[in-house]
Design a protein around this motif. Structure first.
Motif, PDB file in Angstrom:
ATOM      1  N   PHE A 226      35.588  88.383  39.317  1.00 22.36           N
ATOM      2  CA  PHE A 226      35.252  88.408  37.951  1.00 22.36           C
ATOM      3  C   PHE A 226      34.674  87.086  37.296  1.00 22.36           C
ATOM      4  O   PHE A 226      35.140  85.933  37.885  1.00 22.36           O
ATOM      5  CB  PHE A 226      36.479  88.844  37.025  1.00 22.36           C
TER       6      PHE A 226
ATOM      7  N   GLY B  81      39.379  95.974  29.916  1.00 25.47           N
ATOM      8  CA  GLY B  81      38.962  96.876  28.878  1.00 25.47           C
ATOM      9  C   GLY B  81      37.336  96.533  28.683  1.00 25.47           C
ATOM     10  O   GLY B  81      36.870  97.306  27.863  1.00 25.47           O
TER      11      GLY B  81
ATOM     12  N   ALA C 120      35.021  97.860  30.292  1.00 23.68           N
ATOM     13  CA  ALA C 120      34.171  99.007  30.561  1.00 23.68           C
ATOM     14  C   ALA C 120      34.886 100.145  30.148  1.00 23.68           C
ATOM     15  O   ALA C 120      34.971 101.404  30.906  1.00 23.68           O
ATOM     16  CB  ALA C 120      33.925  99.009  32.018  1.00 23.68           C
TER      17      ALA C 120
ATOM     18  N   ALA D 120      37.943 105.775  37.559  1.00 17.71           N
ATOM     19  CA  ALA D 120      37.242 106.733  36.806  1.00 17.71           C
ATOM     20  C   ALA D 120      37.897 108.108  36.630  1.00 17.71           C
ATOM     21  O   ALA D 120      38.342 108.485  35.343  1.00 17.71           O
ATOM     22  CB  ALA D 120      35.674 106.888  36.993  1.00 17.71           C
TER      23      ALA D 120
ATOM     24  N   ASP E  17      40.883 108.554  34.237  1.00 15.34           N
ATOM     25  CA  ASP E  17      40.966 108.476  32.767  1.00 15.34           C
ATOM     26  C   ASP E  17      41.904 107.643  32.152  1.00 15.34           C
ATOM     27  O   ASP E  17      42.478 107.976  31.301  1.00 15.34           O
ATOM     28  CB  ASP E  17      41.319 110.156  32.262  1.00 15.34           C
ATOM     29  N   ILE E  18      41.580 106.180  32.431  1.00 17.56           N
ATOM     30  CA  ILE E  18      42.520 105.221  31.872  1.00 17.56           C
ATOM     31  C   ILE E  18      42.435 105.230  30.524  1.00 17.56           C
ATOM     32  O   ILE E  18      41.514 104.973  29.795  1.00 17.56           O
ATOM     33  CB  ILE E  18      42.084 104.272  32.693  1.00 17.56           C
ATOM     34  N   GLN E  19      43.798 105.175  29.926  1.00 17.14           N
ATOM     35  CA  GLN E  19      44.114 104.766  28.381  1.00 17.14           C
ATOM     36  C   GLN E  19      44.661 103.446  28.367  1.00 17.14           C
ATOM     37  O   GLN E  19      45.451 102.561  29.473  1.00 17.14           O
ATOM     38  CB  GLN E  19      45.041 105.932  27.996  1.00 17.14           C
TER      39      GLN E  19
ATOM     40  N   ARG F 149      39.751  95.897  40.590  1.00 18.34           N
ATOM     41  CA  ARG F 149      38.778  95.598  39.506  1.00 18.34           C
ATOM     42  C   ARG F 149      38.415  96.689  38.343  1.00 18.34           C
ATOM     43  O   ARG F 149      38.373  96.295  37.354  1.00 18.34           O
ATOM     44  CB  ARG F 149      37.587  94.919  40.226  1.00 18.34           C
TER      45      ARG F 149
ATOM     46  N   VAL G 155      41.250  97.377  35.856  1.00 19.32           N
ATOM     47  CA  VAL G 155      41.077  96.468  34.843  1.00 19.32           C
ATOM     48  C   VAL G 155      39.953  96.542  33.666  1.00 19.32           C
ATOM     49  O   VAL G 155      40.012  96.588  32.655  1.00 19.32           O
ATOM     50  CB  VAL G 155      41.103  94.898  35.493  1.00 19.32           C
ATOM     51  N   LEU G 156      38.702  96.693  34.474  1.00 17.42           N
ATOM     52  CA  LEU G 156      37.674  96.802  33.483  1.00 17.42           C
ATOM     53  C   LEU G 156      37.788  98.099  32.551  1.00 17.42           C
ATOM     54  O   LEU G 156      37.316  98.048  31.496  1.00 17.42           O
ATOM     55  CB  LEU G 156      36.421  96.848  34.259  1.00 17.42           C
ATOM     56  N   MET G 157      38.359  99.018  33.048  1.00 20.48           N
ATOM     57  CA  MET G 157      38.630 100.094  32.295  1.00 20.48           C
ATOM     58  C   MET G 157      39.567 100.100  31.457  1.00 20.48           C
ATOM     59  O   MET G 157      39.858 101.092  30.727  1.00 20.48           O
ATOM     60  CB  MET G 157      38.705 101.275  33.242  1.00 20.48           C
ATOM     61  N   GLY G 158      40.438  99.034  31.370  1.00 14.43           N
ATOM     62  CA  GLY G 158      41.361  98.880  30.409  1.00 14.43           C
ATOM     63  C   GLY G 158      42.679  99.104  30.766  1.00 14.43           C
ATOM     64  O   GLY G 158      43.479  99.136  29.674  1.00 14.43           O
ATOM     65  N   ALA G 159      43.320  99.584  31.978  1.00 17.35           N
ATOM     66  CA  ALA G 159      44.638  99.691  32.119  1.00 17.35           C
ATOM     67  C   ALA G 159      45.641  98.447  31.764  1.00 17.35           C
ATOM     68  O   ALA G 159      45.214  97.241  31.881  1.00 17.35           O
ATOM     69  CB  ALA G 159      44.856 100.005  33.553  1.00 17.35           C
TER      70      ALA G 159
END
Ligand SMILES: NC(=O)c1ccc[n+]([C@@H]2O[C@H](COP(=O)([O-])OP(=O)(O)OC[C@H]3O[C@@H](n4cnc5c(N)ncnc54)[C@H](O)[C@@H]3O)[C@@H](O)[C@H]2O)c1
Ligand SMILES: [Zn+2]
Ligand SMILES: [Zn+2]
Lengths: 181, 390
Positions: free
Chosen positions: A145, A154, A156, B180, B183-185, B204, B207-211
């Motif tokens: 990163f 978050g 993405a 993906a 369905d990460i909340q 990674r 993390v990017l999807m916001g877990a």
């Protein structure tokens, strides 16, 4: 590529040696049961018919080592136990070869024991390697990163797989017609 | 040309006089490979766990390079284009491709009849991955024939290095799709088994999807250190009980989302806390393979999702399906629909949001490939991802 790699020393479990130790444990139990349950037959095969009691005793020893090998978290001393047992067996068979009624049988048995001894020693050596530190690498600088992970959380987030940018459904069909014509 | 070929279990060789590939169909292209990589999936072939390999098959499905030749019907590629080739071969026209379900393309598997028999239906053709998926020559070679080359290959814009984009063909989208599918909340804990390259990218992505919390489980210290670098909390299954730690980290509720980035060659934990486990170990049953799957079903929070990028081959034994059913778990799995994600992920690489080069630990020539299979398998020398330069 990220170089140089940071190094440090640590110890590693030798899974193959531990597996071999467990096989030897089962072997011990099998041999021990045979010695315990049919000492007469074995005694005749190696030409030492007066020694049934001794063979039974050796059987108990084998079973003890075998169970130890299967139950322990640290098989190394038990494997050395097997090596000592092997030498005892070899010494006894040596006596049988010189003074027994069936020197050929005793010699064959001694060869088999010698074969297993080689395995025992290999296993002991493998377990010994666990005491040598190996070089491990520290990848704590490899996040991938541009910012600390906490700040990337978050970036993405779309809340649902269906809202993540991707190519499917009609998009997939359209894209292919586009690229092909 | 030179190529890595499979000659049997634990026997992959760099052979010297392998015939060069040629155009066989108007849509084909021939690629001169500039970089290729060894994948955890290749280890399943190396270890002889996947049926359907034949003596002399060229292995490898992660590769990129320069287009040397294109077939007469191929309007997408030109000689000289730099492309990354997804490991799934897709036709772009069948019903599944038109829905974006690329890894189950109905037309690219040349051995469709075998696949129909074994799996009920065919799946997409794959490079260098058994005759069940078409028996296509793989990419750990100097040259590769790319069939349906007017659909799959991703043309790479100038200014990006091989190392930055190579993983677009497999492990980056695989880790991404694994996350993906969850369905990460924002309140989710995502637990990821396996800190290999796929697990690393899944971390990674999660993390990017916001877990809220990402947890990674493995027993290789340097892989765990890389997992922590990406923002995961780690559990070493040799040292602590996975189930207890996961319960602890989720206040007894269990992770909402679980990812299996290990697949069919999982090892069971060595930390033994019951007589039963000890007995299993003594009987050599501790390595029965679906260990991770069982653990995930057991620990996942009811109504949670299990996402399975890890590859499985045949039948699995003793899956606690009762628990899965009664807990109302959702299973999502599959070979990656690579082309679904490549455009987006290429953008993210260009934007600098993620730099996939972090997983590369070894970069060597093709000749050293066979040795590297061993190093990668044994996880020697801190090996996490090997890139080969033909
Ligand atoms: N779905 C797809 O399209 C796709 C694509 C690429 C790879 N894969 C699969 O993903 C899996 C991982 O690939 P990789 O390249 O990261 O492989 P890898 O072999 O490098 O990683 C597997 C990791 O799992 C760890 N592991 C073993 N047993 C474990 C356990 N019980 N608990 C936790 N961790 C355990 C190993 O130590 C290793 O680090 C493989 O099965 C591979 O075939 C799938
Ligand atoms: Zn792969
Ligand atoms: Zn298709």
């Amino acid at each position: 590529m990220h170089t140089p790699r940071l190094e440090y020393q640590d110890y590693r479990v030798n899974h193959d040696a531990r597996k071999l130790a467990r096989s030897l444990g089962w072997f011990s139990i099998g041999l021990g049961l045979a010695e315990l349950l049919m000492p007469g037959k074995l005694a005749r095969a190696v030409g030492m018919e007066d020694n049934e009691g001794l063979i039974r005793l050796y059987g108990l020893r084998e079973i003890g080592t075998g169970v130890g090998l299967l139950m322990t978290d640290n098989p190394e001393p038990w494997v050395y136990g097997r090596v000592v047992g092997d030498s005892l067996d070899l010494a006894t068979l040596g006596v049988g070869m010189q003074r027994g009624d069936n020197p050929v049988g005793a010699a064959i048995a001694a060869t088999a024991v010698a074969g297993v001894t080689v395995l025992d020693l290999a296993c002991a050596r493998g377990l010994g390697e666990e005491h040598h530190p190996v070089t491990l690498y520290d990848y704590s600088d490899r996040s991938g990163f541009p910012e600390p992970p906490e700040r990337m959380r978050g970036r993405a987030a779309y809340g649902s797989i269906d809202r993540l940018p991707q190519v499917h459904g009609a998009d997939a069909a359209d894209r292919e017609t586009e690229t092909r014509h | 040309m030179r190529a890595l070929r499979w000659h049997g279990k634990h026997d992959i060789r760099c052979d010297n006089h392998v015939p060069d590939p040629t155009i066989e169909d108007g849509r084909d292209a021939i690629i001169k490979v500039s970089s290729c990589a060894i994948c955890g999936s290749d280890l399943h072939l190396y270890d002889g766990f996947m049926p359907g390999m034949q003596h002399g098959d060229i292995v490898g499905h992660e590769f990129m390079g320069e287009v040397m030749e294109v077939g007469k019907d191929n309007k997408k590629l030109k000689v000289g284009d730099r492309v990354v080739v997804p490991f799934t071969i897709v036709c772009g026209e069948c019903d599944q491709c038109r829905r974006g379900n690329f890894s189950v393309c109905e037309r690219t598997n040349r051995n469709k009849d075998i696949a129909d028999k074994v799996f009920g239906h065919t799946t997409a053709g794959l490079y260098g991955y058994t005759h069940l998926t078409g028996g296509y020559a793989g990419g750990q070679a100097e040259y590769v024939r790319v069939p349906y080359a007017d659909v799959g290959p991703v043309v790479i814009p100038d200014g990006l290095t091989d190392d930055q984009v190579l993983f677009l063909g497999d492990i980056l989208p695989t880790g991404w799709q694994a996350a993906a599918q969850c369905d990460i909340q924002p309140t989710d804990t995502v637990a990821i088994w396996g800190a290999g390259p796929v697990g690393q990218f899944a971390i990674r992505s999660a993390v990017l999807m916001g877990a809220e919390q990402v947890i990674c489980i493995d027993n290789v210290p340097e892989r765990l250190s890389m997992a922590r670098a990406g923002g995961a909390i780690t559990i070493n299954f040799d040292e602590e009980s996975v189930i207890h730690r996961l319960q602890e980290l989720t206040r007894g509720k269990g992770p909402e989302k679980c990812i299996d980035a290990v697949g069919m060659e999982s090892h069971a934990a060595r930390s033994i806390d019951s007589m039963y486990d000890r007995a299993k170990q003594a009987l050599f049953m501790e390595t029965d393979r679906p260990h991770v799957l069982r653990e995930m079903i057991y620990v996942c929070r009811p109504a949670g999702i299990l996402s399975i990028p890890g590859v499985y081959g045949g039948l699995l034994d003793k899956i606690p399906f009762g628990a899965a059913m009664n807990k109302g778990l959702t299973f999502r799995m599959g070979q990656t629909h690579v082309n679904r994600w490549t455009d987006d992920l290429l953008n993210r690489i260009q934007d600098g949001q993620i730099d996939p080069t972090f997983v590369i630990t070894h970069k060597v020539s093709l000749e050293e490939g066979p040795d590297m299979y061993k190093v990668f398998r044994e996880k020697h020398d801190g090996c996490i991802k090997v890139v080969l330069k033909p």
